[in-house]
Design a protein around this motif. Structure first.
Motif, short mmCIF file in Angstrom:
data_model
loop_
_atom_site.label_atom_id
_atom_site.label_comp_id
_atom_site.label_asym_id
_atom_site.label_seq_id
_atom_site.Cartn_x
_atom_site.Cartn_y
_atom_site.Cartn_z
N GLY A 1 0.59 -1.28 0.07
CA GLY A 1 -0.09 0.04 -0.43
C GLY A 1 0.78 1.97 -0.34
N VAL A 2 -0.52 2.46 -0.49
CA VAL A 2 0.76 3.58 -1.08
C VAL A 2 1.34 4.47 0.55
CG1 VAL A 2 1.15 5.95 -1.28
CG2 VAL A 2 0.50 3.93 -3.23
N LYS A 3 -0.05 3.82 1.18
CA LYS A 3 0.46 4.80 2.45
C LYS A 3 1.50 4.15 3.24
CE LYS A 3 -2.33 6.73 6.27
NZ LYS A 3 -3.90 5.97 6.90
N ASN A 4 1.40 2.42 3.54
CA ASN A 4 2.22 2.18 4.07
C ASN A 4 3.43 2.54 3.90
OD1 ASN A 4 1.37 0.74 6.37
ND2 ASN A 4 1.01 -1.07 4.88
N ILE A 5 3.82 2.59 2.06
CA ILE A 5 5.70 2.94 1.86
C ILE A 5 5.68 4.29 2.46
CG2 ILE A 5 6.11 2.79 -0.27
CD1 ILE A 5 4.51 0.97 -1.55
N GLU A 6 5.15 5.32 1.83
CA GLU A 6 5.15 6.67 2.51
C GLU A 6 5.15 6.93 3.41
OE1 GLU A 6 2.75 9.23 -0.84
OE2 GLU A 6 1.65 8.47 0.90
N GLU A 7 5.22 6.12 5.42
CA GLU A 7 5.17 6.82 6.40
C GLU A 7 5.41 5.52 7.58
OE1 GLU A 7 0.67 7.28 7.32
OE2 GLU A 7 0.59 8.91 6.25
N LYS A 8 5.91 3.92 6.90
CA LYS A 8 6.55 3.63 7.68
C LYS A 8 7.30 2.71 7.14
CE LYS A 8 1.93 1.79 9.73
NZ LYS A 8 0.85 0.89 10.22
N LEU A 9 7.46 2.30 5.63
CA LEU A 9 8.93 1.20 4.64
C LEU A 9 10.14 2.55 4.77
CD1 LEU A 9 9.04 -1.57 3.99
CD2 LEU A 9 8.47 -0.14 1.39
N LYS A 10 10.35 2.65 5.98
CA LYS A 10 11.88 3.20 6.02
C LYS A 10 12.71 3.11 5.99
CE LYS A 10 13.85 6.03 10.07
NZ LYS A 10 13.87 6.29 12.08
N ILE A 11 13.44 2.67 5.34
CA ILE A 11 14.39 1.86 4.53
C ILE A 11 14.43 2.45 3.17
CG2 ILE A 11 12.72 -0.28 2.93
CD1 ILE A 11 14.81 -2.22 3.80
N PRO A 12 15.88 2.62 2.92
CA PRO A 12 16.06 2.69 1.70
C PRO A 12 15.52 2.57 0.69
CG PRO A 12 18.52 3.29 2.57
CD PRO A 12 17.02 1.93 3.53
N PHE A 13 15.03 3.53 -0.43
CA PHE A 13 14.01 3.18 -1.88
C PHE A 13 13.97 3.96 -2.90
CE2 PHE A 13 9.89 3.71 -4.17
CZ PHE A 13 8.85 3.58 -3.48
N PHE A 14 14.33 2.99 -3.56
CA PHE A 14 15.17 2.99 -4.86
C PHE A 14 13.80 3.82 -5.67
CE2 PHE A 14 15.52 2.27 -9.81
CZ PHE A 14 16.65 3.39 -9.67
#
Length: 365
Positions: free
Chosen positions: A100-113
């Motif tokens: 989900g976009v919201k989790n990607i924006e707010e919770k996925l605390k890892i370097p993201f390409f």
């Protein structure tokens, strides 16, 4: 939104000689992992329990992290393990759909390409259309309300659904009948209905054009094109018109547009100039609407009509599964790089070059 400084702090703590490439095990993970291994990276697949076999059999993942549910991707257990392995996460359509976009924006605390915020522009149909209109891309006519339908239209619901539950409607009555049926069957929600996209149906050849934008070179590369093979509508076209009429008269039959596979495609060369300009324009606008803008793979999903106009109906701001037929490279990647340059490998090459030149900050958010 996770702040950029938080990601840079994580990157600062990484062992740059031992970077891992991580991906959710679905969609285009095989080519991403294979390409990363060919570029010398350690590879990690985050896999739903019970589905590990594919990635074990192909031998592309050095490490598999199993989760009971994809939402567990943002758990401390998974993120801590990924960060411990100096991981950079590569996004794709299944990550958007399942995490989900919201989790990607707010919770996925890892370097993201890539630019994680740009996935919101892909997922929100209104924002997506604003982006494409500003980029001067030709788009199909849209209807704000079902009561306005006066021609054959394609009805699409929000999210990365792979064509599931899309349908055609020519009148408001047809729209209501089909929507009510899907709602009663629990296939769509009221929120889906409230955020529906109603686009005129464009007759032509569907063509999904994949690009790669390199921030290190400040250049848009054309990677390749594909067509989608969709169930069950493509099967319907293989039977005679007489049988189609009989089939459509059966109330149990519901035509669908679920993507089952992809065909490679080469476009006529006279269209390449137009295709390059479309990609350049989309990237230029992305830097204004969602800094730092497009990074890496993206796709313009279009119909080519009999006037040879490319009419774009969607943009995917990350790698698409339509690049999977090109694991050994496409005709266009061959011209630029020679043999064996998949989109997954092109992503890994960009990361490798950034690590070696100390420019990872240009690629991750």
């Amino acid at each position: 939104m996770i702040e950029q400084k938080e990601i840079f702090e994580i990157i600062e703590g990484y062992d740059k000689d031992n970077i891992s490439i991580a991906v959710l095990a679905s969609h285009s993970a095989l080519q991403i992992l294979k390409g990363a291994k060919e570029m010398g990276f350690h590879t990690i697949a985050v896999c739903k329990a019970g589905r590990e076999m594919v990635y074990e059999r192909f031998g592309v993942a050095d490490k598999i992290i199993s989760v009971k549910d994809y939402k567990e991707f943002v758990s401390d257990r998974v993120l801590d393990e990924l960060r411990a392995h100096n991981s950079i996460l590569i996004p794709h359509g299944s990550l958007v759909a399942y995490v989900g976009v919201k989790n990607i924006e707010e919770k996925l605390k890892i370097p993201f390409f890539g630019t994680r915020g740009i996935l919101r522009w892909e997922s929100d149909r209104t924002m997506e259309r604003d982006w494409l209109e500003t980029s001067k891309i030709k788009l199909p006519k849209e209807f704000k309300d079902p009561s306005e339908i006066d021609r054959l239209c394609l009805i699409k619901f929000p999210g990365a659904r792979g064509g599931r539950d899309y349908f055609l409607a020519r009148t408001p009555k047809s729209y209501k009948k089909k929507t009510d049926k899907l709602f009663k069957e629990g296939k769509i929600s009221q929120d889906d209905i409230d955020n529906v996209t109603i686009q005129e149906y464009i007759s032509g050849v569907n063509m999904y054009v994949s690009y790669f934008y390199s921030p290190l070179k400040d250049e848009v590369e054309l990677f390749g094109m594909d067509r989608r093979y969709e169930s069950n509508i493509d099967g319907v076209t293989r039977i005679s018109a007489v049988d189609q009429i009989e089939l459509y008269g059966d109330p149990r039959f519901v035509p669908s547009y679920v993507v089952a596979g992809n065909f490679p495609l080469v476009v006529r060369e006279s269209l390449l100039d137009k295709i390059f300009k479309m990609g350049d324009s989309v990237v230029k606008v992305s830097k204004d609407i969602c800094p730092p803008g497009m990074i890496g793979a993206f796709c313009l999903e279009a119909m080519v009509n009999d006037k040879l106009d490319l009419i774009v109906f969607e943009i995917s701001a990350r790698i698409v599964a339509g690049t999977n037929p090109y694991i050994q490279g496409s005709p266009y990647s061959y011209i630029m790089y020679g043999d064996n340059m998949s989109m997954g490998k092109r992503i890994a090459l960009e990361i490798k070059n950034a690590v070696e030149s100390g420019q990872l900050d240009k690629l991750v958010t």
